[in-house]
Enzyme design. Structure first.
Site, PDB file in Angstrom:
ATOM      1  N   ASP A  21       0.828  -1.224   0.000  1.00 22.95           N
ATOM      2  CA  ASP A  21       0.000   0.000   0.000  1.00 22.95           C
ATOM      3  C   ASP A  21       0.854   1.261   0.000  1.00 22.95           C
ATOM      4  O   ASP A  21       1.950   1.279   0.565  1.00 22.95           O
ATOM      5  CB  ASP A  21      -0.898  -0.025   1.256  1.00 22.95           C
ATOM      6  CG  ASP A  21      -1.984   1.018   1.193  1.00 22.95           C
ATOM      7  OD1 ASP A  21      -2.318   1.481   0.082  1.00 22.95           O
ATOM      8  OD2 ASP A  21      -2.510   1.387   2.262  1.00 22.95           O
ATOM      9  N   THR A  67     -10.750  -7.054  -5.298  1.00 23.72           N
ATOM     10  CA  THR A  67     -12.042  -7.061  -6.000  1.00 23.72           C
ATOM     11  C   THR A  67     -12.645  -5.655  -6.006  1.00 23.72           C
ATOM     12  O   THR A  67     -13.493  -5.349  -6.833  1.00 23.72           O
ATOM     13  CB  THR A  67     -13.030  -8.045  -5.315  1.00 23.72           C
ATOM     14  OG1 THR A  67     -12.929  -7.887  -3.892  1.00 23.72           O
ATOM     15  CG2 THR A  67     -12.719  -9.482  -5.653  1.00 23.72           C
ATOM     16  N   ASN A  69     -10.719  -2.865  -6.304  1.00 25.95           N
ATOM     17  CA  ASN A  69      -9.871  -1.935  -7.061  1.00 25.95           C
ATOM     18  C   ASN A  69     -10.424  -1.594  -8.460  1.00 25.95           C
ATOM     19  O   ASN A  69      -9.969  -0.642  -9.087  1.00 25.95           O
ATOM     20  CB  ASN A  69      -8.442  -2.465  -7.190  1.00 25.95           C
ATOM     21  CG  ASN A  69      -7.638  -2.364  -5.910  1.00 25.95           C
ATOM     22  OD1 ASN A  69      -6.698  -3.120  -5.680  1.00 25.95           O
ATOM     23  ND2 ASN A  69      -7.986  -1.421  -5.035  1.00 25.95           N
ATOM     24  N   ARG A 189       1.749  -4.522   6.527  1.00 22.27           N
ATOM     25  CA  ARG A 189       1.091  -3.489   5.717  1.00 22.27           C
ATOM     26  C   ARG A 189       1.870  -2.194   5.848  1.00 22.27           C
ATOM     27  O   ARG A 189       1.862  -1.553   6.903  1.00 22.27           O
ATOM     28  CB  ARG A 189      -0.354  -3.250   6.148  1.00 22.27           C
ATOM     29  CG  ARG A 189      -1.007  -2.173   5.267  1.00 22.27           C
ATOM     30  CD  ARG A 189      -2.489  -2.045   5.443  1.00 22.27           C
ATOM     31  NE  ARG A 189      -3.040  -1.219   4.370  1.00 22.27           N
ATOM     32  CZ  ARG A 189      -4.280  -1.249   3.946  1.00 22.27           C
ATOM     33  NH1 ARG A 189      -5.133  -2.059   4.505  1.00 22.27           N
ATOM     34  NH2 ARG A 189      -4.689  -0.465   2.966  1.00 22.27           N
TER      35      ARG A 189
HETATM   36  C1  FPP Z   1      -2.211   0.043  -3.156  1.00 24.23           C
HETATM   37  O1  FPP Z   1      -1.666   1.348  -3.154  1.00 24.23           O
HETATM   38  C2  FPP Z   1      -1.645  -0.706  -4.261  1.00 24.23           C
HETATM   39  C3  FPP Z   1      -2.366  -1.292  -5.253  1.00 24.23           C
HETATM   40  C4  FPP Z   1      -3.831  -1.209  -5.327  1.00 24.23           C
HETATM   41  C5  FPP Z   1      -1.697  -2.003  -6.345  1.00 24.23           C
HETATM   42  C6  FPP Z   1      -0.503  -2.840  -5.976  1.00 24.23           C
HETATM   43  C7  FPP Z   1       0.261  -3.085  -7.211  1.00 24.23           C
HETATM   44  C8  FPP Z   1       1.602  -2.994  -7.338  1.00 24.23           C
HETATM   45  C9  FPP Z   1       2.536  -2.810  -6.214  1.00 24.23           C
HETATM   46  C10 FPP Z   1       2.249  -3.039  -8.673  1.00 24.23           C
HETATM   47  C11 FPP Z   1       2.136  -4.226  -9.517  1.00 24.23           C
HETATM   48  C12 FPP Z   1       2.240  -5.560  -8.889  1.00 24.23           C
HETATM   49  C13 FPP Z   1       2.692  -6.656  -9.529  1.00 24.23           C
HETATM   50  C14 FPP Z   1       2.433  -7.973  -8.949  1.00 24.23           C
HETATM   51  C15 FPP Z   1       3.456  -6.580 -10.781  1.00 24.23           C
HETATM   52  P1  FPP Z   1      -2.642   2.588  -3.385  1.00 24.23           P
HETATM   53  O2  FPP Z   1      -2.721   2.856  -4.836  1.00 24.23           O
HETATM   54  O3  FPP Z   1      -3.979   2.314  -2.750  1.00 24.23           O
HETATM   55  O4  FPP Z   1      -1.887   3.724  -2.639  1.00 24.23           O
HETATM   56  P2  FPP Z   1      -2.552   4.954  -1.872  1.00 24.23           P
HETATM   57  O5  FPP Z   1      -3.294   4.377  -0.699  1.00 24.23           O
HETATM   58  O6  FPP Z   1      -1.375   5.758  -1.449  1.00 24.23           O
HETATM   59  O7  FPP Z   1      -3.447   5.656  -2.848  1.00 24.23           O
END
Ligand code: FPP
Length: 241
Positions: A21, A67, A69, A189
């Site tokens: 995250d 699910t 996202n 996390r």
């Molecule tokens: C949460 O951070 C992260 C995700 C929803 C996506 C996780 C994906 C990756 C790390 C990249 C690709 C992975 C692979 C397996 C190639 P957020 O976007 O919710 O962050 P925020 O809370 O700061 O907005």
């Protein structure tokens, strides 16, 4: 299963899970689009997965796409799908060198056909591997996973294959995506958020949690080592004394 593995002198979690995250906030701080945060997050994920494999963690699960996202802007979802494809293409080559066995948790049938083909190929190649199992939780949500297990068991009862009294915790576990794997011992996390976000709710009944205030792209092997050290200090009683 809830035990930890003694790897040589170290008490390592047998199954480590990570909620990756903070990519969006990392990008925002740099006045970049969120997709750049995911790109940095993907690079970090690759480095951390390799490190976990190197130090002998037997199972690693990462939350790559939930699910929920799908609610994100189309552009961001597209960027994530592109990163998944690129990672799997790279991994298919790297797998020839890295002894990592990739599995998928979640309903992957909704992804584009080219991503599904990559997933199928990755699973097939992974079958020959004996090293660290890397679970990519993609289109994964615990409630959906538990609902799917309940439906499957209900159908088996309906068809007389099972009796209601046959339904045990073990049988439910066997209907989760993590079937055959130990439960996570440690869930990390980053980003400072302290919630589970529908991740491994069934499997984490006795997991240790570490919430660390660093955004995922800034998470280093030093942070991981600190978390692993903290894990060794936890007194795990599994409901006993
Ligand atoms: C949460 O951070 C992260 C995700 C929803 C996506 C996780 C994906 C990756 C790390 C990249 C690709 C992975 C692979 C397996 C190639 P957020 O976007 O919710 O962050 P925020 O809370 O700061 O907005």
């Amino acid at each position: 299963m809830n035990s930890s593995a003694n790897q040589g002198e170290r008490l390592l979690p047998k199954h480590l899970a990570i909620i990756m995250d903070g990519n969006g906030r990392w990008a925002k701080k740099r006045f970049m689009p969120r997709s750049m945060g995911h790109k940095a997050g993907a690079a970090k994920f690759k480095a951390i997965a390799r490190y976990c494999s190197k130090i002998g963690i037997p199972y690693l699960t990462v939350y790559a796409f939930s699910t929920e996202n799908w609610k994100r802007p189309t552009e961001e979802v597209g960027a994530l799908m592109g990163l998944f494809k690129q990672y799997l293409k790279d991994a298919l080559e790297d797998l020839l060198n890295d002894d990592i066995k990739i599995r998928f948790l979640g309903d992957t049938s909704v992804f584009s056909s080219d991503l599904q083909e990559l997933i199928a190929e990755t699973i097939q190649i992974g079958e020959k591997r004996t090293g660290m199992v890397l679970n990519l939780a993609m289109n994964y949500g615990s409630r959906a996973e538990i609902t799917r297990a309940a439906k499957s068991l209900a159908e088996q009862v309906q068809h007389g294959i099972l009796q209601p009294q046959d339904i045990t915790e073990k049988l439910l576990s066997e209907h989760m995506y993590t079937y055959g794997q130990p439960d996570p011992d440690l869930i990390i996390r980053p980003s400072g958020e302290c919630r589970l976000s529908n991740f491994l709710l069934w499997q984490s009944a006795y997991a240790e949690y570490i919430f660390i205030d660093v955004l995922w792209p800034d998470f280093t092997t030093k942070h991981l080592e600190d978390c692993l050290h903290e894990f060794t200090m936890r007194n795990r009683r599994f409901g006993g004394v």
